[in-house]
Scaffold this active site. Structure first.
Site, PDB file in Angstrom:
ATOM      1  N   CYS A   1      32.181  11.823  66.461  1.00 45.00           N
ATOM      2  CA  CYS A   1      33.301  10.909  66.158  1.00 45.00           C
ATOM      3  C   CYS A   1      33.389  10.530  64.680  1.00 45.00           C
ATOM      4  O   CYS A   1      34.333   9.855  64.267  1.00 45.00           O
ATOM      5  CB  CYS A   1      33.173   9.646  67.015  1.00 45.00           C
TER       6      CYS A   1
ATOM      7  N   CYS B   1      24.724   8.274  68.385  1.00 44.64           N
ATOM      8  CA  CYS B   1      25.842   7.351  68.090  1.00 44.64           C
ATOM      9  C   CYS B   1      26.238   6.641  69.379  1.00 44.64           C
ATOM     10  O   CYS B   1      25.851   7.066  70.468  1.00 44.64           O
ATOM     11  CB  CYS B   1      27.006   8.181  67.555  1.00 44.64           C
TER      12      CYS B   1
ATOM     13  N   THR C   1      21.500  12.432  33.796  1.00 41.20           N
ATOM     14  CA  THR C   1      21.971  13.605  34.533  1.00 41.20           C
ATOM     15  C   THR C   1      21.920  14.839  33.629  1.00 41.20           C
ATOM     16  O   THR C   1      22.135  14.731  32.422  1.00 41.20           O
ATOM     17  CB  THR C   1      23.408  13.411  35.076  1.00 41.20           C
ATOM     18  N   SER C   2      21.654  16.008  34.219  1.00 40.65           N
ATOM     19  CA  SER C   2      21.662  17.255  33.442  1.00 40.65           C
ATOM     20  C   SER C   2      23.091  17.740  33.242  1.00 40.65           C
ATOM     21  O   SER C   2      23.357  18.597  32.403  1.00 40.65           O
ATOM     22  CB  SER C   2      20.842  18.319  34.173  1.00 40.65           C
TER      23      SER C   2
ATOM     24  N   THR D   1      16.342   5.477  30.627  1.00 38.71           N
ATOM     25  CA  THR D   1      17.300   4.416  30.983  1.00 38.71           C
ATOM     26  C   THR D   1      16.585   3.098  31.259  1.00 38.71           C
ATOM     27  O   THR D   1      17.100   2.033  30.924  1.00 38.71           O
ATOM     28  CB  THR D   1      18.102   4.830  32.236  1.00 38.71           C
TER      29      THR D   1
ATOM     30  N   HIS E   1      27.522  12.189  46.348  1.00 37.39           N
ATOM     31  CA  HIS E   1      26.657  13.079  47.155  1.00 37.39           C
ATOM     32  C   HIS E   1      26.097  12.353  48.374  1.00 37.39           C
ATOM     33  O   HIS E   1      25.052  12.730  48.914  1.00 37.39           O
ATOM     34  CB  HIS E   1      25.540  13.655  46.276  1.00 37.39           C
TER      35      HIS E   1
HETATM   36  N1  APR Z   1      15.872   8.169  32.034  1.00 35.70           N
HETATM   37  C1  APR Z   1      17.011   8.873  31.784  1.00 35.70           C
HETATM   38  N2  APR Z   1      17.167  10.198  32.047  1.00 35.70           N
HETATM   39  C2  APR Z   1      16.092  10.845  32.550  1.00 35.70           C
HETATM   40  C3  APR Z   1      14.853  10.188  32.820  1.00 35.70           C
HETATM   41  C4  APR Z   1      14.777   8.791  32.545  1.00 35.70           C
HETATM   42  N3  APR Z   1      13.675   8.075  32.792  1.00 35.70           N
HETATM   43  N4  APR Z   1      13.976  11.114  33.312  1.00 35.70           N
HETATM   44  C5  APR Z   1      14.651  12.308  33.343  1.00 35.70           C
HETATM   45  N5  APR Z   1      15.912  12.149  32.874  1.00 35.70           N
HETATM   46  C6  APR Z   1      16.989  13.147  32.770  1.00 35.70           C
HETATM   47  C7  APR Z   1      16.540  14.568  32.532  1.00 35.70           C
HETATM   48  O1  APR Z   1      16.351  14.839  31.150  1.00 35.70           O
HETATM   49  C8  APR Z   1      17.691  15.371  33.128  1.00 35.70           C
HETATM   50  O2  APR Z   1      18.697  15.618  32.151  1.00 35.70           O
HETATM   51  O3  APR Z   1      17.641  13.169  34.025  1.00 35.70           O
HETATM   52  C9  APR Z   1      18.251  14.450  34.215  1.00 35.70           C
HETATM   53  C10 APR Z   1      17.973  14.889  35.641  1.00 35.70           C
HETATM   54  O4  APR Z   1      18.697  16.064  35.871  1.00 35.70           O
HETATM   55  P1  APR Z   1      18.698  16.751  37.325  1.00 35.70           P
HETATM   56  O5  APR Z   1      17.323  16.845  37.822  1.00 35.70           O
HETATM   57  O6  APR Z   1      19.489  18.002  37.193  1.00 35.70           O
HETATM   58  O7  APR Z   1      19.439  15.690  38.241  1.00 35.70           O
HETATM   59  P2  APR Z   1      21.019  15.423  38.395  1.00 35.70           P
HETATM   60  O8  APR Z   1      21.747  15.675  37.125  1.00 35.70           O
HETATM   61  O9  APR Z   1      21.163  14.103  39.012  1.00 35.70           O
HETATM   62  O10 APR Z   1      21.419  16.551  39.473  1.00 35.70           O
HETATM   63  C11 APR Z   1      22.736  16.569  39.955  1.00 35.70           C
HETATM   64  O11 APR Z   1      22.174  18.240  41.532  1.00 35.70           O
HETATM   65  O12 APR Z   1      20.668  19.099  42.891  1.00 35.70           O
HETATM   66  C12 APR Z   1      21.815  18.410  42.890  1.00 35.70           C
HETATM   67  O13 APR Z   1      22.611  16.923  44.526  1.00 35.70           O
HETATM   68  C13 APR Z   1      21.657  17.031  43.501  1.00 35.70           C
HETATM   69  O14 APR Z   1      22.755  14.996  42.802  1.00 35.70           O
HETATM   70  C14 APR Z   1      22.000  16.091  42.350  1.00 35.70           C
HETATM   71  C15 APR Z   1      22.774  16.974  41.403  1.00 35.70           C
END
Ligand code: APR
Length: 272
Positions: free
Chosen positions: A133, A170, A208-209, A251, A122
Site C-alpha cells: 500500500c 504493515c 560530498t564527493s 564540517t 536517498h
Molecule cells: N567533513 C567534511 N567532509 C568530509 C569529512 C568531514 N569530516 N570527511 C570526509 N569528507 C568528504 C570527503 O572528502 C568526500 O568528498 O566527504 C565526501 C564523501 O564522499 P562520498 O563518500 O562519495 O559520499 P557522498 O558524496 O555522500 O555519496 C553520494 O553516493 O553511494 C551513494 O547513496 C550514496 O548518498 C550517497 C551518494
C-alpha cells in the site's frame, strides 16, 4: 590550519543571503563515526561492487558478506550521534538563515540534532515503506536496531527470499522494506529540492564527493540560477571548480566556527 579570513568571508556571505540552502553528503556524518563511501576505508572502497550497485550490488555478489557488513553498519549506527557540524547547521536553521537542507544521507542525524527542513533524496534508513500500500512508518533507533539484530541472528547469508519473512508487516499485512533509495531506483523529493536550488541565492555544500546524480546536479542548478556556492570538505570534490569559496577542512570543526563568527558580527553591528 583553518583560514580565518575564509571563515569571515563565509559568515559575511551567509549574513547577506536571503535564501541559504544546505547540500550535504556522507562527510557531514563522518565525525559521528559513520564512514563515507568513497574515501579510503569507505564502504565502496572496501566493496567495489557498491560503487555501481550499492548495498544490494554487494549482497548479490557476496551474499555471505551480509553478516559482516550489517553487523558493522549496526555497530556504527548504534554508536553514532549528531556531531558539532549537525548542531551548527541546526543553529543556522533556528536563527533563520538556513531555509532547507537537501541531503544525500539517510542516517537521520540532522533531525536527531533538531533539524526540521530536510529533503532526503536517498531516503531514510529509519523509515520503512509498505510494498503493497506504500504506507510509510518511522522506526525509532531501538526498533530498527532490534530488527537488524533479529535478522542477523536468523540469516547466515543474504537473499531477498530469505529476508522477506523477517521484514516488518504493515497494517495492510503487506511487507515493509527500508525506505532508502538503491542504485537504479528513483530519488525522492527531487521536485522540492530543485525548487530550493532554483530559489536559493547561496548554497552551502558540505561533505560530498559530488559524483552521484541526479543529486550532484542541484548545486549546478543553483549556480546556473545565479546563486553563490560555498564548499566545506577536507579535499576538493567534483563540485569545487564551480564554487565561489572553498573551505578545506571538516564540517564538525568549520561549521561551529562560522556560526560563532556570524554571532560576533551580528553583535558588533548591533553595538554600532
Ligand atoms: N567533513 C567534511 N567532509 C568530509 C569529512 C568531514 N569530516 N570527511 C570526509 N569528507 C568528504 C570527503 O572528502 C568526500 O568528498 O566527504 C565526501 C564523501 O564522499 P562520498 O563518500 O562519495 O559520499 P557522498 O558524496 O555522500 O555519496 C553520494 O553516493 O553511494 C551513494 O547513496 C550514496 O548518498 C550517497 C551518494
Amino acid at each position: 590550519m583553518v583560514d580565518r579570513d575564509a571563515i569571515s568571508e563565509a559568515s559575511r556571505m551567509i549574513l547577506s543571503s536571503d535564501w541559504l540552502v544546505g547540500f550535504t553528503g556522507a562527510g557531514l556524518s563522518e565525525e559521528s563515526g559513520i564512514s563515507t563511501y568513497r574515501d579510503p576505508g569507505g564502504l565502496w572502497d572496501r566493496y567495489p561492487e557498491g560503487a555501481s550497485g550499492g548495498i544490494m550490488g554487494i549482497l548479490r555478489r557476496h551474499p555471505k558478506a551480509f553478516h559482516e557488513l550489517f553487523s558493522e553498519l549496526l555497530k556504527k549506527f548504534k554508536n553514532s550521534a549528531p556531531n558539532p557540524g549537525h548542531y551548527a547547521l541546526v543553529g543556522l536553521e533556528e536563527e533563520g538563515y538556513l531555509k532547507s537542507v537537501i541531503t544525500q544521507n539517510g542516517d537521520n542525524l540532522y533531525q536527531d540534532a533538531g533539524g526540521s527542513n530536510v529533503l532526503e533524496l536517498h531516503g531514510n534508513a529509519f523509515r520503512f515503506r509498505c510494498l503493497e500500500c506504500g504506507q510509510k512508518r518511522m522506526f525509532s533507533r531501538e526498533e530498527l536496531f532490534a530488527l537488524v539484530e533479529d535478522v542477523l541472528s536468523k540469516m547466515e547469508r543474504f537473499s531477498i527470499e530469505l529476508l522477506m519473512p523477517h521484514l516488518p508487516s504493515c497494517k495492510c499485512k503487506g511487507k515493509m522494506r527500508p525506505d532508502v533509495v538503491g542504485f537504479g531506483e528513483a530519488v525522492q523529493k527531487l521536485d522540492q529540492a530543485t525548487e530550493q536550488a532554483n530559489k536559493c541565492d547561496l548554497m552551502l555544500i558540505m561533505g560530498t564527493s559530488g559524483v552521484v546524480y541526479p543529486a550532484a546536479m542541484l548545486p549546478l542548478i543553483a549556480k546556473e540560477n545565479g546563486a553563490k556556492l560555498i564548499e566545506i570538505n577536507p579535499k576538493e570534490s567534483a563540485l569545487t571548480v564551480r564554487c565561489d569559496l572553498f573551505l578545506p577542512g571538516k564540517t564538525g570543526e568549520i561549521l561551529p566556527m562560522i556560526v560563532k563568527k556570524i554571532r560576533e558580527m551580528k553583535l558588533k553591528k548591533a553595538r554600532k
